[in-house]
Every structure is written in C-alpha cells, then in structure tokens.
Design a protein around this motif. Structure first.
Motif, PDB file in Angstrom:
ATOM      1  N   GLY A  42      83.895 -53.278  -7.016  1.00 41.74           N
ATOM      2  CA  GLY A  42      83.256 -52.771  -5.805  1.00 41.74           C
ATOM      3  C   GLY A  42      82.825 -53.910  -4.901  1.00 41.74           C
ATOM      4  O   GLY A  42      83.440 -54.972  -4.887  1.00 41.74           O
ATOM      5  N   LEU A  43      81.746 -53.699  -4.135  1.00 45.81           N
ATOM      6  CA  LEU A  43      81.235 -54.727  -3.232  1.00 45.81           C
ATOM      7  C   LEU A  43      80.144 -55.526  -3.933  1.00 45.81           C
ATOM      8  O   LEU A  43      79.161 -54.959  -4.398  1.00 45.81           O
ATOM      9  CB  LEU A  43      80.641 -54.096  -1.972  1.00 45.81           C
TER      10      LEU A  43
ATOM     11  N   TYR B  36      77.779 -45.679   2.839  1.00 48.07           N
ATOM     12  CA  TYR B  36      78.771 -46.233   3.736  1.00 48.07           C
ATOM     13  C   TYR B  36      80.096 -45.545   3.457  1.00 48.07           C
ATOM     14  O   TYR B  36      80.403 -45.181   2.319  1.00 48.07           O
ATOM     15  CB  TYR B  36      78.924 -47.737   3.518  1.00 48.07           C
ATOM     16  N   LYS B  38      84.315 -46.000   3.995  1.00 44.17           N
ATOM     17  CA  LYS B  38      85.310 -47.034   4.240  1.00 44.17           C
ATOM     18  C   LYS B  38      86.710 -46.446   4.288  1.00 44.17           C
ATOM     19  O   LYS B  38      87.166 -45.852   3.318  1.00 44.17           O
ATOM     20  CB  LYS B  38      85.229 -48.128   3.168  1.00 44.17           C
ATOM     21  N   PHE B  89      80.659 -45.448  -0.403  1.00 47.96           N
ATOM     22  CA  PHE B  89      79.858 -46.365  -1.209  1.00 47.96           C
ATOM     23  C   PHE B  89      78.388 -46.008  -1.084  1.00 47.96           C
ATOM     24  O   PHE B  89      77.865 -45.817   0.018  1.00 47.96           O
ATOM     25  CB  PHE B  89      80.044 -47.808  -0.748  1.00 47.96           C
ATOM     26  N   PHE B 105      75.656 -52.456  -4.187  1.00 46.76           N
ATOM     27  CA  PHE B 105      76.587 -51.357  -3.966  1.00 46.76           C
ATOM     28  C   PHE B 105      77.109 -50.786  -5.273  1.00 46.76           C
ATOM     29  O   PHE B 105      77.240 -51.497  -6.278  1.00 46.76           O
ATOM     30  CB  PHE B 105      77.792 -51.842  -3.149  1.00 46.76           C
ATOM     31  N   GLY B 106      77.427 -49.514  -5.241  1.00 50.79           N
ATOM     32  CA  GLY B 106      78.207 -48.903  -6.297  1.00 50.79           C
ATOM     33  C   GLY B 106      79.672 -49.236  -6.099  1.00 50.79           C
ATOM     34  O   GLY B 106      80.051 -49.884  -5.114  1.00 50.79           O
ATOM     35  N   LYS B 107      80.520 -48.777  -7.031  1.00 47.40           N
ATOM     36  CA  LYS B 107      81.937 -49.110  -6.968  1.00 47.40           C
ATOM     37  C   LYS B 107      82.720 -48.187  -6.042  1.00 47.40           C
ATOM     38  O   LYS B 107      83.894 -48.441  -5.783  1.00 47.40           O
ATOM     39  CB  LYS B 107      82.545 -49.093  -8.363  1.00 47.40           C
TER      40      LYS B 107
END
Lengths: 113, 115
Positions: A42-43, B36, B38, B89, B105-107
């Motif tokens: 992820g981020l 968020y 994306k 996210f 953040f989560g994945k």
C-alpha cells in the motif's frame, strides 16, 4: 489553481544507480510529504518537509533522502537502487505541517532493473 | 505491523446499490481519519474525512461512520455508480501532539461497480 506536479512521470534505472525525483506543491502549500506505493504494502510514508526542514520520517533505510527548497519544491533521492525500490512514488502537499488533508500528485513510476 | 487494515482487497457491487468499504485500526492515538480514492495512473484524491470526536460525516453520496470502541470505520457509497470504480484507501492521522504528523494508510480496496 494548479495541482501537485511530479517529474519525471516514469523512470527506468538499473540496480546500483541513484535517482532524483522532483515535486512542486500546490501554490501556497508549504508542507510536502512523500509516500511509496507498492502492490503488497500500500502507501507507506517516507518523510515530510516543512519550511525546508524534515519534520517526520518513516521507516525507510538511509538510502532514501529528501530535501525542500525555499520555494517549497521538494526532491527525493534514492541511492544504490535495489530491485525492491520499484514502486510508485507519490508526493503530497498541504498548507502547513500538521494539516489534516494532503493533496497528492500523479506520482513517479520507478522501475529498477 | 499494520496499524490500518483494509481486510477486503476487492469488492464488487451493482450500480445503484450500496457499497460498504471497511477499515480497522489498532492505534488509539489516531484522531483523524480520511478516505482517498485512486484511479489508475493518477494520485489518490481526497474523498471524505472524520474527526474522532464524531461518529458520522456525510457528503453527498458518501458517508463515513466511525466506531471508536471497535476501532472501526466504514465508507458507504449510496447509490454506487460505475464512475466510483477505483481503489479506496483508508488513512489515519497519528498526531501525537504538535504539528509532526504522518498519515498511515491501509493497503486499499478495489471497488468495482458493475452497470
């Protein structure tokens, strides 16, 4: 108002090389942070800069470094590239350090061969 | 350790129905939560947020619910539209006081809305 811009958008490097990525924040934004996005993780937060000072740092090795200039533009450098550094590198800007909402650029896609 | 978890890598719903995306967190110091969205080849776009002093925040078709005791938040999209298809996210702010903060953040969850 123009958004966050990142250059280059795509980059191919080989192991052992170094790379510099650039980020221009939204006009008036003074905080810039960097994130690495990979499919498995992820981020992940790399670091944040405000007024040319690093305010916070994530859990990445010292090969990852950054800086911020007086005009708030920021650069990120990765030295001695490894295959695992292949990722999308995202820059985000916000009005100030500690701002609740950050605005992301389109990212730089780095491929290390 | 994963402090923000999105346990569903993907979700598929029909157009017009409700989409529910879930997120769990472990850090009690998180005091602000964001979602968020994306699209491919674009950076994440801020969607909606909620402070830990609230349990619900609504913005048009998007509603975020926060259950602090369960350390759980969810994003509801009603009605879902094909244009909502994206990776979502969940993120949390780890303030720890002062202005030094970072977003965790989560994945992500890939939402697909079928026409």
């Amino acid at each position: 108002k123009a958004g966050v811009t990142q250059t280059p958008r795509y980059l191919i490097k080989t192991r052992g090389q170094q790379v510099t990525l650039s980020c221009s924040p939204i006009s008036g934004h003074r905080s810039v942070s960097w994130y690495q996005q990979t499919p498995g993780q992820g981020l992940q937060f790399l670091f944040e800069y405000f007024s040319e000072t690093q305010r916070n740092k994530g859990n990445f090795p010292g090969r990852f470094s950054g800086r911020q200039f007086s005009n708030s533009r920021s650069e990120m450098n990765v030295s001695t590239l490894e295959l695992g550094d292949s990722a999308l590198y995202l820059c985000a800007s916000s009005l100030g350090a500690g701002a609740m909402i950050v605005y992301f650029g389109p990212g730089t896609r780095l491929l290390v061969l | 350790d994963q402090q923000v978890k999105q346990n569903s890598p993907s979700l598929s719903v029909q157009e017009g129905r409700i989409s529910i995306l879930n997120c769990d967190y472990t850090n009690s110091m998180f005091d602000y939560f964001l979602w968020y969205k994306k699209y491919p080849a674009e950076g994440p776009t801020f969607l909606i947020s909620i402070s830990s002093i609230k349990d619900k925040n609504e913005d048009g078709r998007f509603t975020v619910f926060l259950n602090k005791s369960a350390k759980h938040l969810s994003l509801h999209i009603v009605p879902s539209q094909p244009g909502d298809s994206a990776v979502y996210f969940c993120a949390a702010k780890d303030g720890g006081g002062g202005s030094n903060y970072k977003l965790t953040f989560g994945k992500g969850t890939l939402l697909t809305v079928n026409p």
